[in-house]
Design a protein around this motif. Structure first.
Motif, PDB file in Angstrom:
ATOM      1  N   GLU A  35       0.832  -1.201   0.000  1.00  0.00           N
ATOM      2  CA  GLU A  35       0.000   0.000   0.000  1.00  0.00           C
ATOM      3  C   GLU A  35       0.877   1.265   0.000  1.00  0.00           C
ATOM      4  OE1 GLU A  35      -3.319   2.533   0.120  1.00  0.00           O
ATOM      5  OE2 GLU A  35      -2.976   0.491  -0.581  1.00  0.00           O
ATOM      6  N   ARG A  36       1.965   1.245   0.785  1.00  0.00           N
ATOM      7  CA  ARG A  36       2.886   2.401   0.803  1.00  0.00           C
ATOM      8  C   ARG A  36       3.515   2.597  -0.573  1.00  0.00           C
ATOM      9  NH1 ARG A  36       4.500   0.359   5.870  1.00  0.00           N
ATOM     10  NH2 ARG A  36       6.414  -0.516   4.974  1.00  0.00           N
ATOM     11  N   ARG A  71       2.228   1.679  -3.426  1.00  0.00           N
ATOM     12  CA  ARG A  71       1.187   2.165  -4.329  1.00  0.00           C
ATOM     13  C   ARG A  71       1.014   3.678  -4.189  1.00  0.00           C
ATOM     14  NH1 ARG A  71      -4.208   3.483  -4.564  1.00  0.00           N
ATOM     15  NH2 ARG A  71      -4.330   3.494  -2.297  1.00  0.00           N
ATOM     16  N   LYS A  72       0.951   4.155  -2.937  1.00  0.00           N
ATOM     17  CA  LYS A  72       0.777   5.590  -2.700  1.00  0.00           C
ATOM     18  C   LYS A  72       1.982   6.382  -3.189  1.00  0.00           C
ATOM     19  CE  LYS A  72      -2.404   5.321   1.220  1.00  0.00           C
ATOM     20  NZ  LYS A  72      -2.581   5.552   2.676  1.00  0.00           N
ATOM     21  N   ARG A  73       3.185   5.803  -2.971  1.00  0.00           N
ATOM     22  CA  ARG A  73       4.406   6.480  -3.450  1.00  0.00           C
ATOM     23  C   ARG A  73       4.397   6.599  -4.962  1.00  0.00           C
ATOM     24  NH1 ARG A  73       7.727   4.321   0.580  1.00  0.00           N
ATOM     25  NH2 ARG A  73       8.130   2.466  -0.653  1.00  0.00           N
ATOM     26  N   ILE A  81       1.773   6.615  -6.943  1.00  0.00           N
ATOM     27  CA  ILE A  81       0.755   7.605  -7.327  1.00  0.00           C
ATOM     28  C   ILE A  81       1.324   9.012  -7.225  1.00  0.00           C
ATOM     29  CG2 ILE A  81      -1.423   8.676  -6.590  1.00  0.00           C
ATOM     30  CD1 ILE A  81      -2.471   5.870  -5.996  1.00  0.00           C
ATOM     31  N   GLU A  82       2.043   9.283  -6.120  1.00  0.00           N
ATOM     32  CA  GLU A  82       2.658  10.604  -5.940  1.00  0.00           C
ATOM     33  C   GLU A  82       3.670  10.890  -7.048  1.00  0.00           C
ATOM     34  OE1 GLU A  82       4.333  10.684  -2.050  1.00  0.00           O
ATOM     35  OE2 GLU A  82       2.393  10.744  -1.030  1.00  0.00           O
ATOM     36  N   GLU A 111       1.773  11.595 -10.309  1.00  0.00           N
ATOM     37  CA  GLU A 111       1.140  12.917 -10.289  1.00  0.00           C
ATOM     38  C   GLU A 111       2.154  14.020 -10.508  1.00  0.00           C
ATOM     39  OE1 GLU A 111      -0.905  12.837  -6.573  1.00  0.00           O
ATOM     40  OE2 GLU A 111      -2.737  11.972  -7.413  1.00  0.00           O
ATOM     41  N   TRP A 158      -2.166   5.669 -13.541  1.00  0.00           N
ATOM     42  CA  TRP A 158      -2.707   6.364 -12.364  1.00  0.00           C
ATOM     43  C   TRP A 158      -4.136   5.896 -12.069  1.00  0.00           C
ATOM     44  CZ3 TRP A 158      -6.940   9.504 -11.594  1.00  0.00           C
ATOM     45  CH2 TRP A 158      -6.990  10.213 -10.389  1.00  0.00           C
ATOM     46  N   ALA A 208      -5.310   4.128  -8.659  1.00  0.00           N
ATOM     47  CA  ALA A 208      -6.222   4.902  -7.817  1.00  0.00           C
ATOM     48  C   ALA A 208      -7.529   4.178  -7.539  1.00  0.00           C
ATOM     49  CB  ALA A 208      -6.512   6.256  -8.481  1.00  0.00           C
TER      50      ALA A 208
END
Length: 639
Positions: free
Chosen positions: A573-574, A576-578, A580-581, A584, A634, A638
């Motif tokens: 999960e970390r 995945r969020k990284r 995404i950042e 973006e 993305w 997301a």
């Protein structure tokens, strides 16, 4: 919504031009960084926007009702009140409304009020109106807001009745920041807000500013902080200003790309000018070609000649050398307790430092990081424990207080008196590498700025040629360019480094190990700052998992296999969020490029040139394809 506009603004100090043709726009939710060299005028511009300084030309437009909150560098909160009472002063209007609500409640509860129907309805209507206002203005949560901000700024353990005048300078600065955050202005202006904040507090402030309801305008030398918070960068250089989209890292990339592109365009135009001039000179006097030569000369006269692109302003230039190599074992510390006058600050400290290590010492403010460094070099006596240096270890120590040099010597003599055998020319060359040129070497040390004193202290340390550098906040007072030069010098340094820093970007670049210091001991992490944060997060997750497991079934031990699955899920999960950042940030950069190429295609000078149009369209297609692929990725992540 536009909150502020600056057009063609200029500022002089006496006859010296500080700011020229400044143009800046602030909209709601903007997160803007002002960057530039020390002395470029960043703080001056902030003071003008805040209304603390006048300006000499141009205009500053601010809609009526837009509020501005400003925190200057190292502003300490001076007050005779307690911490809690001072924070309550932000909500005087709400507290007044609350008192009025209690008065109306008391009035409504009295028997004589019920007996007078008209009076009762009037009081009830007044109460309802006031209650709605009170709720909309945050009347039921202001105490929670105060507790949240005080907790984030590390005042959770302080007694509410602690008087502000009894606090340290750094604590007063944090309280000034906290009070400003609670006022929640439409435009929040922060000049070096990260001074006096430890890493934990910095992380909290980053999250707070990311979700702030208004606009934020920041001057900071903390690159990690800027990358996390800002979405626009305005660079002030040579009295002018230029805007870049994205965070600080994007700004660096875009700035380099712009310079390279501008230099190519400049060189191409210079070649074209040279060819035209050559044609005119060779053909103007020949009857058969004079008309063409005259046409070329008119073309030259009408040409808008580009100025040569200006690269970065001069940076400091230095490297750290050693006189001799140390042994493999540089420093050994066993069961050390440190403090002042037998008052223990931290204990059970143990560590081993080997040749070539670059070790970062981290921990909250007040835990004893600077105290430990001073104890290692013998400035302070250890309460108990053992400190042993290896063979041939030669220590060079940089004290963060060295930036407060108060010597009445000239800059030249501050260095030369310690190395009288070195020729003056060589001393001047070394000072020149640290940006002290010409008559600047004759300045009195005590009159230097914080950044100049820091550079002088580094110059003094460089000349010692120690093989073990012990550095206490070496990046304080340095601008972003000087920090980069220092980092590169330390990366190339052939000796051993032990340092304290709150600059996480700096730690990431320099550290090979991280030692976390607490009041009850020390813990070693093999890696840079990001690795340290990841491992700390894993430790917290293990503790939370074990608490939950033991709470669910007190008779059975925590299931390690299920924890491993849970850990892997959280790690994924970390990641995945990284990702995404990262996507973006890249998409924002690519969208800026698309906008730029589209603007070029609308330029009359470009769309009349088929070769240029083809080149630009090819690049636009490439960028658009990359953007489309990232958008697909993305969307998948997301979901």
């Amino acid at each position: 919504m536009i909150l502020l506009q600056i057009n063609q603004l200029s500022k002089y100090y006496g006859a010296e031009l500080i700011l020229s043709n400044m143009k800046l726009e602030v909209q709601n939710k903007d997160r803007i960084a002002l960057v530039g060299r020390n002395g470029a005028g960043k703080s001056t511009l902030l003071k003008i926007i805040a209304g603390h300084l006048s300006f000499d030309g141009g205009e500053l437009i601010k809609p009526k009702g837009v509020s501005i909150g400003y925190l200057a560098q190292d502003t300490g909160l001076e007050s005779e009140l307690s911490i809690w009472d001072e924070m309550l002063t932000v909500y005087e209007d709400l507290i007044s409304k609350e008192k009025e609500l209690r008065r109306l409640e008391k009035t409504m509860s009295q028997p004589e009020t019920f007996e007078n129907e008209l009076f009762y309805q009037k009081v009830l209507s007044e109460y309802d109106t006031l209650q709605v206002q009170f709720k909309e203005q945050g009347g039921y949560q202001y105490e929670a807001d105060i507790r949240s901000v005080l907790h984030g700024l590390q005042f959770a353990d302080f007694d509410r009745s602690t008087l502000i005048h009894s606090l340290s300078g750094g604590q007063k600065t944090r309280l000034a920041l906290g009070k400003l955050l609670l006022t929640k202005p439409d435009i929040l202006i922060l000049d070096e807000p990260t001074n006096h904040l430890d890493i934990e507090t910095l992380s909290w402030l980053e999250q707070y500013l990311q979700s702030y309801h208004g606009a934020v305008l920041i001057v900071s030398h903390d690159r990690y902080f800027l990358d996390k918070v800002v979405n626009q960068v305005y660079e002030i250089s040579r009295n002018a200003i230029k805007k870049y989209h994205g965070n600080y890292s994007n700004y660096l990339v875009k700035k380099a790309e712009d310079f390279e592109r501008d230099m190519k365009l400049f060189e191409k135009q210079q070649e074209e000018i040279e060819k035209l001039r050559d044609f005119v000179q060779r053909n103007l006097t020949r009857a058969s070609t004079t008309k063409r030569a005259q046409s070329r000369r008119k073309q030259l006269e009408k040409m808008d000649v580009m100025d040569r692109p200006q690269g970065d302003e001069k940076s400091a230039s230095f490297s750290f050398q050693i006189e001799r190599q140390s042994g493999n074992d540089v420093l050994s510390i066993q069961d050390l307790a440190i403090g002042y006058d037998d008052a223990c600050v931290s204990q059970n400290i143990s560590m081993k430092i080997s040749k070539g290590d670059s070790l970062a010492l981290v921990g909250p403010n007040g835990v004893g990081k600077s105290t430990l460094l001073k104890t290692i070099i013998g400035k302070l006596a250890a309460i108990h424990g053992d400190i042993r240096f290896g063979t041939n270890v030669q220590v060079s120590y940089y004290d963060q207080e060295q930036a407060n040099l108060v010597s009445n010597k000239r800059v030249l003599n501050e260095l030369w008196d310690e190395h009288p055998a070195v020729p003056e020319k060589e001393i001047r060359t070394i000072l020149g590498n640290f940006l002290f040129t010409g008559d600047e070497v004759l300045k009195t040390v005590s009159t230097l700025s914080g950044g100049e004193k820091a550079r002088l202290a580094l110059a003094k340390m460089m000349m010692e040629k120690g093989n073990f550098l012990i550095l206490d906040e070496p990046t304080n007072h340095l601008d972003l360019d000087s920090k980069l030069v220092l980092e590169n010098a330390l990366i190339d340094y052939p000796g051993t480094i032990l340092f304290v820093s709150h600059d996480r970007y700096f730690i990431n670049r320099i550290a090979t190990k991280v030692i976390e210091l607490s009041k009850v001991g020390s813990e070693e992490f093999l890696g840079d700052y990001d690795y340290y944060v990841e491992k700390k997060q894993e430790q917290l997750e293990i503790q939370e998992f074990e608490r939950n497991q033991n709470g669910a079934n007190l008779e059975q031990p925590a299931d390690k296999s299920s924890f491993k699955v849970d850990k892997e899920a959280k790690k994924a999960e970390r990641q995945r969020k990284r990702r995404i950042e990262e996507i973006e940030a890249t998409m924002e950069k690519l969208e800026s490029e698309v906008e730029h190429y589209n603007e070029l295609l609308c330029d009359p000078d470009v769309f009349q040139n088929h070769e240029k149009v083809l080149t630009i369209q090819t690049e636009l297609d490439r960028v658009q394809t990359e953007l489309d692929l990232l958008l697909e990725e993305w969307a998948e992540l997301a979901e």
